[in-house]
Design an enzyme around this catalytic site. Structure first.
Site, PDB file in Angstrom:
ATOM      1  N   HIS A  42       0.834  -1.202   0.000  1.00 40.34           N
ATOM      2  CA  HIS A  42       0.000   0.000   0.000  1.00 40.34           C
ATOM      3  C   HIS A  42       0.869   1.253   0.000  1.00 40.34           C
ATOM      4  CE1 HIS A  42      -3.294  -2.775   1.624  1.00 40.34           C
ATOM      5  NE2 HIS A  42      -3.549  -2.489   0.373  1.00 40.34           N
ATOM      6  N   CYS A  96       4.076 -12.889   1.981  1.00 38.89           N
ATOM      7  CA  CYS A  96       5.124 -12.778   3.010  1.00 38.89           C
ATOM      8  C   CYS A  96       5.093 -14.027   3.896  1.00 38.89           C
ATOM      9  CB  CYS A  96       4.863 -11.531   3.858  1.00 38.89           C
ATOM     10  SG  CYS A  96       5.974 -11.437   5.259  1.00 38.89           S
ATOM     11  N   GLU A 126      -5.200  -8.718   3.343  1.00 36.46           N
ATOM     12  CA  GLU A 126      -4.634  -9.817   4.150  1.00 36.46           C
ATOM     13  C   GLU A 126      -5.737 -10.490   4.974  1.00 36.46           C
ATOM     14  OE1 GLU A 126      -1.504  -8.846   7.070  1.00 36.46           O
ATOM     15  OE2 GLU A 126      -2.332 -10.499   8.233  1.00 36.46           O
ATOM     16  N   CYS A 194       3.379  -9.444  13.308  1.00 36.93           N
ATOM     17  CA  CYS A 194       4.664  -9.363  12.617  1.00 36.93           C
ATOM     18  C   CYS A 194       5.663  -8.595  13.490  1.00 36.93           C
ATOM     19  CB  CYS A 194       4.446  -8.648  11.284  1.00 36.93           C
ATOM     20  SG  CYS A 194       5.948  -8.010  10.576  1.00 36.93           S
ATOM     21  N   ASN A 224       0.002  -0.515   8.438  1.00 37.61           N
ATOM     22  CA  ASN A 224       1.092  -0.398   9.432  1.00 37.61           C
ATOM     23  C   ASN A 224       1.621   1.028   9.526  1.00 37.61           C
ATOM     24  OD1 ASN A 224       3.970  -0.245   8.100  1.00 37.61           O
ATOM     25  ND2 ASN A 224       2.733  -1.520   6.765  1.00 37.61           N
ATOM     26  N   SER A 265       6.045  -0.424   4.022  1.00 39.63           N
ATOM     27  CA  SER A 265       5.946  -0.427   2.555  1.00 39.63           C
ATOM     28  C   SER A 265       6.499   0.861   1.949  1.00 39.63           C
ATOM     29  CB  SER A 265       4.476  -0.611   2.147  1.00 39.63           C
ATOM     30  OG  SER A 265       3.656   0.312   2.836  1.00 39.63           O
TER      31      SER A 265
HETATM   32  S1  SF4 Z   1       4.949  -5.877   7.485  1.00 34.66           S
HETATM   33 FE1  SF4 Z   1       5.529  -7.898   8.308  1.00 34.66          FE
HETATM   34  S2  SF4 Z   1       3.911  -9.242   7.580  1.00 34.66           S
HETATM   35 FE2  SF4 Z   1       3.789  -7.412   6.313  1.00 34.66          FE
HETATM   36  S3  SF4 Z   1       5.077  -7.847   4.530  1.00 34.66           S
HETATM   37 FE3  SF4 Z   1       6.379  -6.832   6.036  1.00 34.66          FE
HETATM   38  S4  SF4 Z   1       7.377  -8.506   7.182  1.00 34.66           S
HETATM   39 FE4  SF4 Z   1       5.598  -9.348   6.109  1.00 34.66          FE
END
Ligand code: SF4
Length: 286
Positions: A42, A96, A126, A194, A224, A265
């Site tokens: 994202h 992931c 997800e 995570c 996140n 991201s």
């Molecule tokens: S934030 Fe964590 S769960 Fe999401 S892609 Fe990155 S490592 Fe994987």
């Protein structure tokens, strides 16, 4: 005195997104055009950069035009994965490993007769995948008290969307325990959070405590990244931006310690652009 600009000890692209981007770039070299089921992550800057290499997102399988399809880091439900098989496309799975582990937890709980409660946002890709792996009795919720215990069996499993905060997940399970007792006989909680996300949140909070201003850079629809801003906001003035050009110079007036955090991201270039922008603005307002 010039303002001090500091980056959180852990920030930006996580190993899951780096791994996916590497896999996609290698596949693009080999196959040419690639379609991804939803955005790779994202973050518009990241998605645009990949589009220039022939890697572009489609919203659903009906929109597929090419011969190579990639599943993103967020993963997909078993229904979606089996639907790809009838389409004669090459599938590259960049799910992931942390999300894969959460999917396996959901699957195991469902196979062992547990109703599966997923702590997360219903519309997130997800979470849609996790519900698919939870079988017919998966439930998504963000508030443990809104679940109707009369509709549950006697055994309940609880997992979380990987990028939720630890504090929020613990709070959720506590409320759930109170709401479901004594109807439910067994409640199994699996920590599917995570750690990369948790470490970014902890590093952001630590930096926020010694800063007068926090800037969080990342996609507005990145779960996140939003969580980082939510964690810092109660501590200090915090702004969430997608790109450095959104910084308002007036925020820096009178601030000597400015902190930067970035979602999992957020590409490295976005962080460096922000550092450069803040450094030049800080000189102007000093
Ligand atoms: S934030 Fe964590 S769960 Fe999401 S892609 Fe990155 S490592 Fe994987």
């Amino acid at each position: 005195m010039n303002a001090q600009i500091s980056k959180a000890k852990e920030l930006g692209l996580c190993f899951g997104v780096r791994r996916a981007v590497k896999m996609l770039k290698e596949a693009a070299k080999k196959y040419g055009e690639i379609e991804t089921l939803g955005p790779v992550a994202h973050n518009r800057q990241l998605v645009q950069g990949l589009a220039e290499m022939g890697i572009r997102p489609v919203e659903n399988l009906e929109q597929l035009e090419g011969k190579v399809l990639a599943i993103t880091t967020h993963g997909a439900s078993p229904e979606v994965l089996s639907a790809t098989q009838g389409r004669h496309v090459q599938v590259i799975d960049t799910t992931c490993p942390i999300v894969k582990r959460a999917q396996n937890s959901a699957k195991e709980l469902a196979e062992n007769g547990f109703d599966v409660i997923v702590f997360g946002e219903a519309g997130h890709s997800e979470v849609k995948g996790l519900l698919g792996w939870s079988g017919a009795k998966g439930i998504v919720a963000l508030d443990g008290t809104e679940i109707d215990s009369s509709k549950l069996s006697h055994r309940v499993g609880v997992i979380s969307q990987t990028t939720q905060s630890q504090v929020a997940f613990v709070e959720f399970t506590k409320k759930l325990l109170v709401a479901l007792f004594p109807t439910v006989q067994e409640m199994r909680v699996i920590n599917t959070l995570c750690r990369a996300t948790q470490r970014r949140q902890q590093a952001a909070v630590t930096l926020a405590k010694r800063s007068q201003l926090m800037i969080v850079v990342g996609g507005y629809d990145s779960a996140n990244t939003r969580r980082l801003a939510e964690a810092c906001s109660p501590i200090v003035e915090t702004h969430l931006l997608e790109r450095a050009d959104r910084v308002d110079g007036s925020w820096l007036v009178g601030k000597q310690r400015i902190g930067i955090a970035a979602g999992a991201s957020t590409p490295d270039e976005a962080v460096e652009e922000l550092v450069d922008k803040l450094t030049s603005l800080a000189k102007l307002v000093a």
